[in-house]
Write a protein that holds these residues in place. Structure first.
Motif, PDB file in Angstrom:
ATOM      1  N   ARG A 142     -23.474  -3.249  37.997  1.00  0.00           N
ATOM      2  CA  ARG A 142     -22.695  -2.708  39.278  1.00  0.00           C
ATOM      3  C   ARG A 142     -22.072  -1.402  40.060  1.00  0.00           C
ATOM      4  N   GLY A 143     -21.521  -1.451  38.009  1.00  0.00           N
ATOM      5  CA  GLY A 143     -20.191  -0.324  38.064  1.00  0.00           C
ATOM      6  C   GLY A 143     -19.021  -0.934  37.626  1.00  0.00           C
ATOM      7  N   PHE A 144     -19.419  -1.897  36.881  1.00  0.00           N
ATOM      8  CA  PHE A 144     -18.048  -2.959  36.595  1.00  0.00           C
ATOM      9  C   PHE A 144     -17.595  -2.268  35.246  1.00  0.00           C
ATOM     10  N   GLY A 145     -18.755  -2.096  34.422  1.00  0.00           N
ATOM     11  CA  GLY A 145     -17.650  -2.017  32.804  1.00  0.00           C
ATOM     12  C   GLY A 145     -17.727  -0.840  32.993  1.00  0.00           C
ATOM     13  N   SER A 146     -17.879   0.378  34.045  1.00  0.00           N
ATOM     14  CA  SER A 146     -17.758   1.674  33.804  1.00  0.00           C
ATOM     15  C   SER A 146     -16.125   1.429  34.908  1.00  0.00           C
ATOM     16  N   ARG A 147     -16.001   0.185  35.558  1.00  0.00           N
ATOM     17  CA  ARG A 147     -15.078   0.934  36.130  1.00  0.00           C
ATOM     18  C   ARG A 147     -13.519   0.531  34.971  1.00  0.00           C
ATOM     19  N   ARG A 166     -22.342   5.383  24.485  1.00  0.00           N
ATOM     20  CA  ARG A 166     -22.956   6.334  24.468  1.00  0.00           C
ATOM     21  C   ARG A 166     -23.258   7.483  26.160  1.00  0.00           C
ATOM     22  N   ARG A 167     -23.709   6.872  26.621  1.00  0.00           N
ATOM     23  CA  ARG A 167     -23.840   7.863  28.169  1.00  0.00           C
ATOM     24  C   ARG A 167     -21.972   7.706  28.388  1.00  0.00           C
ATOM     25  N   ARG A 168     -21.120   7.289  28.074  1.00  0.00           N
ATOM     26  CA  ARG A 168     -19.115   7.596  28.200  1.00  0.00           C
ATOM     27  C   ARG A 168     -18.405   8.162  27.565  1.00  0.00           C
TER      28      ARG A 168
HETATM   29  C1  LIG Z   1     -21.774  -2.487  28.108  1.00  0.00           C
HETATM   30  C2  LIG Z   1     -21.263  -3.622  29.333  1.00  0.00           C
HETATM   31  C3  LIG Z   1     -20.412  -3.456  29.399  1.00  0.00           C
HETATM   32  C4  LIG Z   1     -22.067  -2.568  30.971  1.00  0.00           C
HETATM   33  O1  LIG Z   1     -21.537  -3.867  31.905  1.00  0.00           O
HETATM   34  P1  LIG Z   1     -21.501  -3.416  33.422  1.00  0.00           P
HETATM   35  O2  LIG Z   1     -20.776  -3.719  33.804  1.00  0.00           O
HETATM   36  O3  LIG Z   1     -23.231  -3.580  33.550  1.00  0.00           O
HETATM   37  O4  LIG Z   1     -21.591  -1.475  33.580  1.00  0.00           O
HETATM   38  P2  LIG Z   1     -21.968  -0.227  34.095  1.00  0.00           P
HETATM   39  O5  LIG Z   1     -22.516  -1.382  35.783  1.00  0.00           O
HETATM   40  O6  LIG Z   1     -21.162   0.288  34.894  1.00  0.00           O
HETATM   41  O7  LIG Z   1     -23.019   0.169  33.636  1.00  0.00           O
HETATM   42  C5  LIG Z   1     -24.476  -0.236  33.139  1.00  0.00           C
HETATM   43  C6  LIG Z   1     -25.405   0.658  33.148  1.00  0.00           C
HETATM   44  O8  LIG Z   1     -26.355   0.062  32.580  1.00  0.00           O
HETATM   45  C7  LIG Z   1     -27.291  -0.067  33.636  1.00  0.00           C
HETATM   46  N1  LIG Z   1     -27.800  -1.417  34.321  1.00  0.00           N
HETATM   47  C8  LIG Z   1     -28.894  -1.422  35.113  1.00  0.00           C
HETATM   48  N2  LIG Z   1     -28.734  -2.797  35.251  1.00  0.00           N
HETATM   49  C9  LIG Z   1     -28.124  -3.249  34.639  1.00  0.00           C
HETATM   50  C10 LIG Z   1     -28.488  -5.226  33.583  1.00  0.00           C
HETATM   51  N3  LIG Z   1     -28.737  -5.679  34.433  1.00  0.00           N
HETATM   52  N4  LIG Z   1     -27.676  -5.331  32.814  1.00  0.00           N
HETATM   53  C11 LIG Z   1     -26.428  -4.102  32.407  1.00  0.00           C
HETATM   54  N5  LIG Z   1     -27.035  -2.288  32.773  1.00  0.00           N
HETATM   55  C12 LIG Z   1     -27.369  -2.445  33.519  1.00  0.00           C
HETATM   56  C13 LIG Z   1     -26.933   0.486  34.751  1.00  0.00           C
HETATM   57  O9  LIG Z   1     -27.659   1.488  35.851  1.00  0.00           O
HETATM   58  C14 LIG Z   1     -25.771   1.396  33.515  1.00  0.00           C
HETATM   59  O10 LIG Z   1     -26.689   2.730  33.745  1.00  0.00           O
HETATM   60  P3  LIG Z   1     -25.634   4.317  33.235  1.00  0.00           P
HETATM   61  O11 LIG Z   1     -24.642   3.946  32.134  1.00  0.00           O
HETATM   62  O12 LIG Z   1     -26.552   5.053  33.902  1.00  0.00           O
HETATM   63  O13 LIG Z   1     -24.376   4.181  34.591  1.00  0.00           O
HETATM   64  C15 LIG Z   1     -21.939  -4.798  29.574  1.00  0.00           C
HETATM   65  O14 LIG Z   1     -23.377  -4.625  29.428  1.00  0.00           O
HETATM   66  C16 LIG Z   1     -21.228  -5.866  28.590  1.00  0.00           C
HETATM   67  O15 LIG Z   1     -20.398  -6.535  29.362  1.00  0.00           O
HETATM   68  N6  LIG Z   1     -21.770  -5.827  27.063  1.00  0.00           N
HETATM   69  C17 LIG Z   1     -21.493  -6.489  25.903  1.00  0.00           C
HETATM   70  C18 LIG Z   1     -20.291  -5.717  25.719  1.00  0.00           C
HETATM   71  C19 LIG Z   1     -20.228  -4.335  25.322  1.00  0.00           C
HETATM   72  O16 LIG Z   1     -21.694  -3.636  24.514  1.00  0.00           O
HETATM   73  N7  LIG Z   1     -19.173  -3.351  25.274  1.00  0.00           N
HETATM   74  C20 LIG Z   1     -19.349  -2.251  25.386  1.00  0.00           C
HETATM   75  C21 LIG Z   1     -18.652  -1.779  24.423  1.00  0.00           C
HETATM   76  S1  LIG Z   1     -17.106  -1.370  24.943  1.00  0.00           S
END
Ligand SMILES: CC(C)(COP(=O)(O)OP(=O)(O)OC[C@H]1O[C@@H](n2cnc3c(N)ncnc32)[C@H](O)[C@@H]1OP(=O)(O)O)[C@@H](O)C(=O)NCCC(=O)NCCS
Length: 343
Positions: A102-107, A148-150
């Motif tokens: 939902r974009g939370f991780g990115s923010r 990687r995408r970031r």
């Molecule tokens: C990596 C992580 C932080 C992403 O958090 P998030 O809140 O899902 O982040 P976002 O929504 O901003 O982005 C998730 C990406 O996965 C995709 N995605 C879609 N559905 C998803 C799902 N159900 N679960 C996870 N990712 C999904 C999103 O479309 C997005 O893709 P994009 O890169 O093309 O934008 C989360 O998966 C996590 O907590 N992972 C474990 C810890 C980790 O590996 N952290 C990364 C290193 S700091």
């Protein structure tokens, strides 16, 4: 899935001395860390709290909560070292599994990058985990692709291995005996908890080199600055975290620490023990001191440890240490990729 623009995410600095806020932060951290990862090794609540509130001179932790209403959806952490590696920061985001995508991780990650930049850090490091059968650089796994995408690039592949304790004592004794003829001039010493005062300075010198003497791959890393003061400060946090360290050192003829190996028993995470660093100074290599300190430490400490899973992490390229671990019976369970981004 809720469209990204509709959900407001408030990002707040965590006050780790507030028990409710700390517990909510950690609950999300744990839920994310443990999602589909049977061998995950997250820091427990008391371990995390102890670090966050310690006010150490050498390290700063800036933790953030990404809140949707009152719920902590995502947590983030920016870790800064203050004596060395001043150009870099370690960042980490964790989103609750049911709220991912939902974009939370990115923010939250954007926010951490800003915080790091405001502290003058131009290189960001992060770690990502993926299954052992995935490629070494995590290609195709969701969290590695997120990084990687970031703009983060793969720099070093590590493998997590586990070993069930206790290990057969005879096997350990054989390893000790096999190594012994290679280092007649060295003596061994063992201690639980604090480093004894008479070896603390030479212990500090060797400790600071662990991060650069172990393989670093493409990751930028400087030697860490350790001294007796920093060791004592860390020991205090360690005690408050409920962790106990078992250390074996090899001393040269001058009584200086030439090699060491450490095991950590976390009281807040029963059933688990960590194999920490094992290192011999460059000038003392080739004398099987790595094998000797590790096997002696395990032989001695495991009598206190009972049944437990011993966990270790090694760079994939560290053939020598992996060889030692395989002889002890460790088996691989997961990968940890280190990624780096230049702002
Ligand atoms: C990596 C992580 C932080 C992403 O958090 P998030 O809140 O899902 O982040 P976002 O929504 O901003 O982005 C998730 C990406 O996965 C995709 N995605 C879609 N559905 C998803 C799902 N159900 N679960 C996870 N990712 C999904 C999103 O479309 C997005 O893709 P994009 O890169 O093309 O934008 C989360 O998966 C996590 O907590 N992972 C474990 C810890 C980790 O590996 N952290 C990364 C290193 S700091």
């Amino acid at each position: 899935m809720t469209p990204r623009a509709e959900v407001e995410l408030r990002i707040e600095l965590l006050d780790a001395s507030d028990p409710a806020a700390m517990a909510a932060w950690h609950e999300t951290f744990l839920a994310s860390q443990r999602h589909e990862r049977p061998f995950a090794t997250p820091l427990m609540l008391e371990e995390m709290r102890a670090r966050f509130v310690a006010g150490l001179e050498a390290q700063r932790y800036l933790a953030f909560s990404g809140l949707v209403g009152d719920e902590v959806a995502t947590v983030g952490m920016c870790y800064l070292t203050m004596f060395d590696n001043l150009g870099q920061a370690y960042v980490e985001v964790q989103t609750r599994p049911e709220l991912r995508g939902r974009g939370f991780g990115s923010r939250v990650l954007d926010h951490l990058e800003q915080v790091a930049g405001n502290h003058g850090r131009g290189v960001l490091l992060t770690e990502v985990t993926y299954p052992y059968d995935a490629p070494a650089d995590g290609a195709g796994t969701p969290c590695a692709e997120f990084a990687r995408r970031r703009g983060y690039t793969f720099g070093l592949g590590n493998v997590q291995r586990v070993l069930d304790l206790p290990v057969d004592e005879e096997a350990l004794r054989r390893l000790v005996a096999e190594a012994e003829p290679h280092h007649p001039a060295y003596t061994f010493r063992q201690f639980v908890g604090p480093v004894p005062e008479d070896v603390i300075d030479s212990f500090a010198s060797i400790l600071g080199t662990l991060m650069t003497e172990a393989p670093t791959g493409e990751i930028d890393r400087e030697t860490e600055v350790f001294d007796a003061r920093r060791i004592r400060a860390d020991e205090k946090v360690f005690e408050e975290s409920g962790r106990t360290k078992f250390t074996t050192v090899a001393l040269d003829e001058q009584g200086e620490v030439a090699a060491y190996s450490e095991l950590v028993l976390p009281r807040h995470d029963p059933g688990r023990v960590y194999q920490w660093g094992t290192l011999a100074r460059p000038q003392d290599r080739g004398r099987r001191l790595g094998l000797a300190t590790k096997a002696r430490n395990l032989l001695w400490a495991q009598r206190e440890l009972g049944e437990a899973t011993l966990v270790t992490f090694n760079a994939e390229s560290n053939r020598h240490m992996i060889g030692v671990n395989e002889r002890l019976g460790f088996r691989p369970v997961e990968r940890v990729g280190e990624f780096q981004k230049r702002l």
